[in-house]
Design a protein around this motif. Structure first.
Motif, PDB file in Angstrom:
ATOM      1  N   ALA A  84       0.839  -1.197   0.000  1.00 38.97           N
ATOM      2  CA  ALA A  84       0.000   0.000   0.000  1.00 38.97           C
ATOM      3  C   ALA A  84       0.872   1.244   0.000  1.00 38.97           C
ATOM      4  N   SER A  85       0.360   2.308  -0.643  1.00 40.13           N
ATOM      5  CA  SER A  85       1.134   3.546  -0.722  1.00 40.13           C
ATOM      6  C   SER A  85       0.917   4.430   0.502  1.00 40.13           C
ATOM      7  N   LYS A  86      -0.108   4.114   1.301  1.00 38.34           N
ATOM      8  CA  LYS A  86      -0.403   4.893   2.496  1.00 38.34           C
ATOM      9  C   LYS A  86      -0.528   3.960   3.689  1.00 38.34           C
ATOM     10  N   PRO A  87      -0.121   4.426   4.866  1.00 36.66           N
ATOM     11  CA  PRO A  87      -0.239   3.577   6.058  1.00 36.66           C
ATOM     12  C   PRO A  87      -1.698   3.369   6.447  1.00 36.66           C
ATOM     13  N   LEU A  88      -1.971   2.225   7.035  1.00 35.03           N
ATOM     14  CA  LEU A  88      -3.321   1.926   7.482  1.00 35.03           C
ATOM     15  C   LEU A  88      -3.699   2.751   8.703  1.00 35.03           C
ATOM     16  N   LEU A  89      -2.717   2.951   9.603  1.00 29.88           N
ATOM     17  CA  LEU A  89      -3.017   3.580  10.886  1.00 29.88           C
ATOM     18  C   LEU A  89      -2.706   5.068  10.887  1.00 29.88           C
ATOM     19  N   GLN A  90      -3.420   5.768  11.734  1.00 33.94           N
ATOM     20  CA  GLN A  90      -3.176   7.185  12.008  1.00 33.94           C
ATOM     21  C   GLN A  90      -3.087   7.366  13.526  1.00 33.94           C
ATOM     22  N   PRO A  91      -2.200   8.231  14.018  1.00 34.85           N
ATOM     23  CA  PRO A  91      -1.242   9.015  13.232  1.00 34.85           C
ATOM     24  C   PRO A  91      -0.167   8.139  12.598  1.00 34.85           C
ATOM     25  N   ARG A  92       0.391   8.638  11.552  1.00 28.46           N
ATOM     26  CA  ARG A  92       1.387   7.909  10.771  1.00 28.46           C
ATOM     27  C   ARG A  92       2.658   7.675  11.584  1.00 28.46           C
ATOM     28  N   CYS A  93       3.220   6.490  11.456  1.00 27.94           N
ATOM     29  CA  CYS A  93       4.492   6.187  12.128  1.00 27.94           C
ATOM     30  C   CYS A  93       5.630   6.917  11.405  1.00 27.94           C
ATOM     31  N   PRO A  94       6.507   7.647  12.116  1.00 24.30           N
ATOM     32  CA  PRO A  94       7.618   8.341  11.450  1.00 24.30           C
ATOM     33  C   PRO A  94       8.475   7.374  10.642  1.00 24.30           C
ATOM     34  N   GLY A  95       8.737   7.727   9.398  1.00 24.86           N
ATOM     35  CA  GLY A  95       9.558   6.881   8.540  1.00 24.86           C
ATOM     36  C   GLY A  95       8.829   5.668   7.989  1.00 24.86           C
ATOM     37  N   TRP A  96       7.496   5.676   8.029  1.00 28.93           N
ATOM     38  CA  TRP A  96       6.724   4.516   7.560  1.00 28.93           C
ATOM     39  C   TRP A  96       7.072   4.152   6.126  1.00 28.93           C
ATOM     40  N   LYS A  97       7.277   2.839   5.895  1.00 27.60           N
ATOM     41  CA  LYS A  97       7.534   2.341   4.544  1.00 27.60           C
ATOM     42  C   LYS A  97       6.467   1.352   4.093  1.00 27.60           C
ATOM     43  N   LYS A  98       6.039   0.476   4.997  1.00 29.27           N
ATOM     44  CA  LYS A  98       4.976  -0.459   4.613  1.00 29.27           C
ATOM     45  C   LYS A  98       4.363  -1.092   5.857  1.00 29.27           C
ATOM     46  N   ASP A  99       3.132  -1.579   5.692  1.00 26.91           N
ATOM     47  CA  ASP A  99       2.455  -2.347   6.725  1.00 26.91           C
ATOM     48  C   ASP A  99       2.714  -3.828   6.497  1.00 26.91           C
ATOM     49  N   LEU A 100       2.902  -4.556   7.572  1.00 24.65           N
ATOM     50  CA  LEU A 100       2.995  -6.007   7.471  1.00 24.65           C
ATOM     51  C   LEU A 100       1.593  -6.598   7.603  1.00 24.65           C
ATOM     52  N   SER A 101       1.464  -7.867   7.304  1.00 27.25           N
ATOM     53  CA  SER A 101       0.146  -8.497   7.353  1.00 27.25           C
ATOM     54  C   SER A 101      -0.408  -8.477   8.768  1.00 27.25           C
ATOM     55  N   GLY A 102      -1.726  -8.476   8.881  1.00 29.98           N
ATOM     56  CA  GLY A 102      -2.391  -8.364  10.171  1.00 29.98           C
ATOM     57  C   GLY A 102      -2.169  -9.569  11.064  1.00 29.98           C
ATOM     58  N   PRO A 103      -2.495  -9.449  12.342  1.00 30.53           N
ATOM     59  CA  PRO A 103      -2.226 -10.526  13.289  1.00 30.53           C
ATOM     60  C   PRO A 103      -2.918 -11.838  12.950  1.00 30.53           C
ATOM     61  N   ASN A 104      -4.065 -11.777  12.304  1.00 30.30           N
ATOM     62  CA  ASN A 104      -4.807 -12.991  11.975  1.00 30.30           C
ATOM     63  C   ASN A 104      -4.801 -13.294  10.483  1.00 30.30           C
ATOM     64  N   ASP A 105      -3.958 -12.557   9.725  1.00 28.86           N
ATOM     65  CA  ASP A 105      -3.798 -12.822   8.297  1.00 28.86           C
ATOM     66  C   ASP A 105      -2.692 -13.854   8.082  1.00 28.86           C
ATOM     67  N   PRO A 106      -2.691 -14.523   6.931  1.00 28.61           N
ATOM     68  CA  PRO A 106      -1.599 -15.456   6.639  1.00 28.61           C
ATOM     69  C   PRO A 106      -0.260 -14.720   6.605  1.00 28.61           C
ATOM     70  N   PRO A 107       0.800 -15.298   7.159  1.00 29.02           N
ATOM     71  CA  PRO A 107       2.118 -14.640   7.123  1.00 29.02           C
ATOM     72  C   PRO A 107       2.585 -14.415   5.693  1.00 29.02           C
ATOM     73  N   GLU A 108       3.263 -13.287   5.474  1.00 27.07           N
ATOM     74  CA  GLU A 108       3.756 -12.942   4.141  1.00 27.07           C
ATOM     75  C   GLU A 108       5.161 -13.466   3.887  1.00 27.07           C
ATOM     76  N   LYS A 109       5.895 -13.824   4.959  1.00 33.68           N
ATOM     77  CA  LYS A 109       7.312 -14.123   4.825  1.00 33.68           C
ATOM     78  C   LYS A 109       7.613 -15.552   5.252  1.00 33.68           C
ATOM     79  N   LEU A 110       8.499 -16.197   4.501  1.00 28.53           N
ATOM     80  CA  LEU A 110       9.026 -17.489   4.918  1.00 28.53           C
ATOM     81  C   LEU A 110      10.217 -17.247   5.832  1.00 28.53           C
TER      82      LEU A 110
END
Length: 268
Positions: free
Chosen positions: A3-29
Motif C-alpha cells: 500500500a502507498s499509504k499507512p493503514l493507521l493514524q497518526p502515521r508512524c515516522p519513517g513509515w515504509k509499509k504495513d505487514l500483514s495483520g495478526p490474523n492474516d496469513p504470514p507474508e514471509k518465509l
C-alpha cells in the motif's frame, strides 16, 4: 503490491509499509540462519521473543563519564570566573551561556549513563496463545526528570493480540555522511478502529522484524508445532556477568513480576 499509504493514524515516522495483520496469513518465509537470536522460550501456551532495544552498549556510558568529568572541570573554572566583576551585558550573557552549557553537558551525561546502564539486558515480548494476550517487558525513560525513580524503569504492558499492527519504518539519521536507521514497530490500535494509541520497537532490522512477526503469527494461529527449528540455542540474556562491557555488567537482569510471569506463561 504494498500500500502507498499507512493503514493507521497518526502515521508512524519513517513509515515504509504495513505487514500483514495478526490474523492474516504470514507474508514471509522464515529463514532461521538470518535471524540474530532464536526465541527465548516457548511451549504450548506462549512464546517469548527477544526484543533488546539497546544492542550497541558501552560507548554511551564511557562518553557519559568523559562528558561528566569535563562538566565538573568546567564548573570549577566557572566558579573561579564568578569572582570577576561583570562589566557589561556581554559579560553577563557569556556567563549565562557557560552555565547553560555546563548544565546541558551534565544532564546529557547523566541521561546517557542512566540509559546505557539501567535499560535491562533484554526487553522480551511474550505472545500467549491461550489468552490471546501480548506481554511487553518495556523500559521507559524521561530526560526531563533525570532524578526520578518512577519515570525510569521497567513496566509490563499487556495488550490484546487482535489489536496489534506491525509496520516497517526507516529513516536516515544524523551520522555525518548519513546512516540508515530501520526497524519494525508494533502499534496498538484502539479496538475496532485504525487509530494507533501506542507504538513500541519490535526489532532493530527489517529482516529480524519481519521474521519475528511471522513467528508470532505462526504461533498464535497454528501453535508451537509451526515454529521452525533453530540450529543454535537461545541466548541467556541474564548470564552476561563475565563481559568486559561495563554497561552490560551494570544493566539489570530480566525479572518479570511474579503474577505477570505466571499469567503470561499459562492458560486461563
Amino acid at each position: 503490491m504494498a500500500a502507498s499509504k499507512p493503514l493507521l493514524q497518526p502515521r508512524c515516522p519513517g513509515w515504509k509499509k504495513d505487514l500483514s495483520g495478526p490474523n492474516d496469513p504470514p507474508e514471509k518465509l522464515v529463514t532461521t540462519k538470518f535471524i540474530s537470536n532464536p526465541p527465548n522460550a516457548f511451549n504450548e501456551h506462549y512464546i517469548e521473543l527477544p526484543r533488546s532495544t539497546m544492542n550497541f552498549r558501552g560507548p554511551i556510558a564511557i562518553l557519559s563519564i568523559i562528558l561528566m568529568i569535563c562538566s565538573l572541570w568546567g564548573g570549577i573554572f566557572f566558579f573561579y570566573a564568578l569572582a570577576l566583576p561583570i562589566r557589561n551585558i556581554e559579560d553577563f550573557i557569556s556567563k549565562l551561556t557557560v552555565i547553560g552549557a555546563i548544565l546541558f553537558s551534565a544532564g546529557s551525561a547523566l541521561g546517557g549513563w542512566r540509559l546505557d546502564t539501567e535499560c535491562p539486558r533484554d526487553e522480551p515480548i511474550r505472545f500467549n496463545r491461550a489468552r490471546r494476550k501480548v506481554y511487553v517487558y518495556r523500559f521507559r525513560s524521561n530526560y526531563f526528570k533525570l532524578f526520578s525513580r518512577t519515570e525510569w524503569g521497567v513496566h509490563v504492558d499487556v495488550f490484546d493480540w487482535d489489536d496489534l499492527h506491525a509496520e516497517y519504518c526507516s529513516a536516515y539519521g544524523p551520522m555525518g555522511t548519513g546512516g540508515k536507521i530501520e526497524m519494525v514497530m508494533l502499534a496498538v490500535r484502539e479496538p475496532g478502529t485504525n487509530i494507533a494509541k501506542d507504538r513500541f520497537k519490535f526489532a532493530g532490522s527489517q529482516e529480524d522484524g519481519e521474521s519475528f512477526w511471522t513467528i508470532a503469527q505462526l504461533f498464535m494461529q497454528q501453535g508451537p508445532e509451526a515454529i521452525p527449528a533453530f540450529d543454535r540455542s537461545p541466548r541467556d540474556w541474564n548470564n552476561e556477568d563475565d563481559t568486559l562491557n561495563i554497561a552490560r555488567r551494570l544493566a539489570p537482569k530480566v525479572k518479570w513480576p511474579e503474577d505477570i510471569d505466571l499469567e503470561s506463561r499459562t492458560a486461563p
